[in-house]
Design a protein around this motif. Structure first.
Motif, PDB file in Angstrom:
ATOM      1  N   ILE A  59       0.835  -1.206   0.000  1.00 35.01           N
ATOM      2  CA  ILE A  59       0.000   0.000   0.000  1.00 35.01           C
ATOM      3  C   ILE A  59       0.869   1.256   0.000  1.00 35.01           C
ATOM      4  N   PHE A  60       1.915   1.266   0.817  1.00 33.90           N
ATOM      5  CA  PHE A  60       2.828   2.418   0.821  1.00 33.90           C
ATOM      6  C   PHE A  60       3.430   2.625  -0.561  1.00 33.90           C
ATOM      7  N   SER A  61       3.871   1.552  -1.201  1.00 30.08           N
ATOM      8  CA  SER A  61       4.506   1.648  -2.519  1.00 30.08           C
ATOM      9  C   SER A  61       3.534   2.175  -3.557  1.00 30.08           C
ATOM     10  N   GLN A  62       2.288   1.732  -3.499  1.00 31.80           N
ATOM     11  CA  GLN A  62       1.276   2.168  -4.462  1.00 31.80           C
ATOM     12  C   GLN A  62       1.000   3.668  -4.331  1.00 31.80           C
ATOM     13  N   ILE A  63       0.843   4.130  -3.094  1.00 32.61           N
ATOM     14  CA  ILE A  63       0.615   5.564  -2.869  1.00 32.61           C
ATOM     15  C   ILE A  63       1.834   6.365  -3.308  1.00 32.61           C
ATOM     16  N   PHE A  64       3.018   5.849  -3.014  1.00 31.38           N
ATOM     17  CA  PHE A  64       4.246   6.539  -3.394  1.00 31.38           C
ATOM     18  C   PHE A  64       4.368   6.643  -4.911  1.00 31.38           C
ATOM     19  N   GLY A  65       4.000   5.586  -5.631  1.00 33.19           N
ATOM     20  CA  GLY A  65       4.067   5.614  -7.091  1.00 33.19           C
ATOM     21  C   GLY A  65       3.175   6.688  -7.671  1.00 33.19           C
ATOM     22  N   ALA A  66       1.951   6.825  -7.128  1.00 30.08           N
ATOM     23  CA  ALA A  66       1.038   7.871  -7.606  1.00 30.08           C
ATOM     24  C   ALA A  66       1.570   9.258  -7.248  1.00 30.08           C
ATOM     25  N   PHE A  67       2.153   9.388  -6.065  1.00 34.97           N
ATOM     26  CA  PHE A  67       2.733  10.665  -5.632  1.00 34.97           C
ATOM     27  C   PHE A  67       3.845  11.105  -6.583  1.00 34.97           C
ATOM     28  N   LEU A  70     -15.257  10.969 -10.338  1.00 34.21           N
ATOM     29  CA  LEU A  70     -14.833   9.569 -10.249  1.00 34.21           C
ATOM     30  C   LEU A  70     -13.417   9.493  -9.693  1.00 34.21           C
ATOM     31  N   SER A  71     -13.129   8.473  -8.875  1.00 37.91           N
ATOM     32  CA  SER A  71     -11.794   8.278  -8.333  1.00 37.91           C
ATOM     33  C   SER A  71     -11.271   6.877  -8.658  1.00 37.91           C
ATOM     34  N   THR A  72     -11.865   5.852  -8.069  1.00 38.50           N
ATOM     35  CA  THR A  72     -11.649   4.412  -8.326  1.00 38.50           C
ATOM     36  C   THR A  72     -10.454   3.760  -7.625  1.00 38.50           C
ATOM     37  N   ASN A  73      -9.524   4.513  -7.071  1.00 42.74           N
ATOM     38  CA  ASN A  73      -8.322   3.880  -6.530  1.00 42.74           C
ATOM     39  C   ASN A  73      -7.739   4.749  -5.423  1.00 42.74           C
ATOM     40  N   LEU A  74      -7.639   4.197  -4.230  1.00 40.63           N
ATOM     41  CA  LEU A  74      -7.105   4.928  -3.073  1.00 40.63           C
ATOM     42  C   LEU A  74      -5.723   5.496  -3.371  1.00 40.63           C
ATOM     43  N   ALA A  75      -4.830   4.655  -3.919  1.00 31.91           N
ATOM     44  CA  ALA A  75      -3.456   5.101  -4.169  1.00 31.91           C
ATOM     45  C   ALA A  75      -3.412   6.180  -5.240  1.00 31.91           C
ATOM     46  N   ARG A  76      -4.147   5.962  -6.323  1.00 30.00           N
ATOM     47  CA  ARG A  76      -4.156   6.930  -7.415  1.00 30.00           C
ATOM     48  C   ARG A  76      -4.654   8.283  -6.920  1.00 30.00           C
ATOM     49  N   ASP A  77      -5.675   8.283  -6.041  1.00 30.47           N
ATOM     50  CA  ASP A  77      -6.247   9.543  -5.571  1.00 30.47           C
ATOM     51  C   ASP A  77      -5.396  10.174  -4.478  1.00 30.47           C
ATOM     52  N   LEU A  78      -5.044   9.407  -3.468  1.00 37.92           N
ATOM     53  CA  LEU A  78      -4.319   9.974  -2.329  1.00 37.92           C
ATOM     54  C   LEU A  78      -2.940  10.472  -2.732  1.00 37.92           C
ATOM     55  N   GLY A  79      -2.210   9.678  -3.541  1.00 36.22           N
ATOM     56  CA  GLY A  79      -0.866  10.087  -3.940  1.00 36.22           C
ATOM     57  C   GLY A  79      -0.860  11.400  -4.684  1.00 36.22           C
ATOM     58  N   THR A  80      -1.758  11.542  -5.649  1.00 35.80           N
ATOM     59  CA  THR A  80      -1.795  12.785  -6.424  1.00 35.80           C
ATOM     60  C   THR A  80      -2.485  13.910  -5.660  1.00 35.80           C
ATOM     61  N   SER A 119     -13.000  14.474  -0.266  1.00 36.73           N
ATOM     62  CA  SER A 119     -11.795  13.696  -0.555  1.00 36.73           C
ATOM     63  C   SER A 119     -11.798  12.343   0.136  1.00 36.73           C
ATOM     64  N   TRP A 120     -12.424  12.234   1.293  1.00 32.09           N
ATOM     65  CA  TRP A 120     -12.397  10.949   1.993  1.00 32.09           C
ATOM     66  C   TRP A 120     -13.316   9.932   1.333  1.00 32.09           C
ATOM     67  N   ILE A 121     -14.349  10.397   0.646  1.00 34.33           N
ATOM     68  CA  ILE A 121     -15.140   9.488  -0.191  1.00 34.33           C
ATOM     69  C   ILE A 121     -14.289   9.027  -1.369  1.00 34.33           C
ATOM     70  N   SER A 122     -13.615   9.978  -1.984  1.00 37.27           N
ATOM     71  CA  SER A 122     -12.776   9.679  -3.135  1.00 37.27           C
ATOM     72  C   SER A 122     -11.650   8.720  -2.783  1.00 37.27           C
ATOM     73  N   ILE A 123     -11.095   8.875  -1.580  1.00 34.43           N
ATOM     74  CA  ILE A 123      -9.949   8.059  -1.184  1.00 34.43           C
ATOM     75  C   ILE A 123     -10.370   6.689  -0.658  1.00 34.43           C
ATOM     76  N   LEU A 124     -11.383   6.642   0.205  1.00 38.78           N
ATOM     77  CA  LEU A 124     -11.641   5.431   0.987  1.00 38.78           C
ATOM     78  C   LEU A 124     -12.734   4.510   0.450  1.00 38.78           C
ATOM     79  N   VAL A 125     -13.706   5.022  -0.297  1.00 43.56           N
ATOM     80  CA  VAL A 125     -14.837   4.187  -0.716  1.00 43.56           C
ATOM     81  C   VAL A 125     -14.383   3.018  -1.584  1.00 43.56           C
TER      82      VAL A 125
END
Length: 366
Positions: free
Chosen positions: A147-155, A258-268, A288-294
């Motif tokens: 999970i950390f790596s996925q968020i970092f990749g989007a960041f 639309l968001s669809t992915n915690l890492a894609r949304d949170l990182g960016t 943002s918490w709907i976008s990140i967590l749902v």
């Protein structure tokens, strides 16, 4: 032509082709490709010392980068080209559409899977990682690393996009601040990086429902593609099938948030917060918490739906992709109970008996 004369094709021989894309020629015509250099012991020693979890983490981060970067770059080219005063810097006044953006994400997902899935399994989404841990036995100790790596990749993808479009983004930001007093809104320059609702979308329940449904749809398609008992998806088509499922939802709902992915949304979104302020998280009463967590409960629901109502585990076992927790004896007891036949288990005949019993179960089910 006499036997003493060389074949014209031989006379046209251009010697060895260098190693590279030309490798594929070996599968179609007989050509000589320069052999790669031997693997050195030094390289083997280095790779042996390299922690496996590091390889997997880097693959997950790289895969998310490969998927997010072309997607948000496509959003940037569209958003900036339609911003007054900035479009001329980008080039074409109306450059792109949601159709283009959907394909950018779809192909990015395919490239991510092709490039990095052989190393890490290709999760690229914290919700998918959690679902693999829940349903498929993925080690829980690896979940935080993934999970950390996925968020970092989007960041990192967000940072690279910012660097590539820095002059245009700054120009668009100045226009947004002058016109709207903020760059954080749907259509504003900050929306290049993460989703913001339309001004009339103030009902959080509606936004939750839309995100939950879209993420569930994608989750079921992903789980079906990864089912080894699915005869309609091959290993070579799975990356594109998953990518197109994502694109289909972009085409249908991206214009409606639309968001669809915690890492894609949170990182960016972190990148957006750095450059456009904390409103990136607080906009529209904390959408943002709907976008990140749902995405997480939606994907767990979708994969649970598939596991409980659609999956055929006996077909997986018969295809050699899984085994009964009780081994051959456990499978034999199950088949004997289902078919009402006494199936032998001690010789080669017994193996045929197990397969025949399994086929009989399929016929009855069908």
């Amino acid at each position: 032509m006499s036997n003493s004369q060389p074949d014209p094709l031989v006379r046209q021989h251009t010697n060895d082709i260098e190693l590279g894309v030309s490798d594929v020629l070996q599968r179609h015509v007989t050509r000589h490709v320069v052999a790669p250099k031997p693997v050195s012991q030094k390289k083997l020693n280095f790779e042996h010392k390299r922690p496996r979890i590091l390889r997997e983490m880097m693959a997950e981060a790289t895969g998310v980068f490969f998927y997010v970067f072309p997607g948000i770059a496509s959003v940037a080219s569209f958003t900036l080209a339609t911003t007054n005063g900035v479009g001329a810097q980008v080039g074409i006044p109306v450059f792109g559409s949601l159709f283009q953006i959907g394909w950018a994400f779809a192909i990015g997902i395919a490239f991510a899977i092709i490039t990095c899935a052989p190393v890490s399994g290709g999760h690229f989404n914290p919700a998918i990682t959690l679902c693999f841990a829940i349903w498929q036995g993925f080690p829980w100790r690896k979940v935080p690393h993934y999970i950390f790596s996925q968020i970092f990749g989007a960041f990192v993808a967000g940072l690279f996009l910012m660097a590539c479009y820095w002059p245009q983004i700054q120009a668009a930001k100045a226009i947004d601040l002058k016109t709207h007093g903020t760059a954080v809104y749907n259509g504003g320059v900050a929306s290049i990086f993460c989703a913001f609702p339309n001004p009339d979308q103030t009902n959080q329940g509606y936004l939750f429902f839309q995100e939950f449904f879209v993420d569930s749809y994608i989750g079921i398609v992903i789980w079906a593609c990864l089912d080894p008992a699915n005869p309609f998806v091959s290993p070579t088509s799975a990356p594109y099938t998953i990518g197109i499922a994502y694109a289909a939802m972009v085409w249908g709902f991206a214009g409606n948030t639309l968001s669809t992915n915690l890492a894609r949304d949170l990182g960016t979104r972190i990148v957006a917060a750095i450059f456009f302020g904390g409103e990136a998280f607080s906009y529209n009463n904390g959408y943002s918490w709907i976008s990140i967590l749902v995405n997480v409960p939606a994907t767990i629901f979708a994969t649970g739906y598939y596991e409980f109502l659609i999956r055929d585990s006996l077909q997986k076992i018969q295809g050699g992709h899984a085994e009964h927790e009780g081994g051959e004896e456990g499978l034999t007891r199950y088949l004997s109970k289902v078919t009402g036949e006494d199936i032998p288990t001690e010789n080669q005949t017994s193996e045929r008996g197990i397969m025949n019993a399994a086929n009989g179960v399929y016929e009855k089910q069908f």
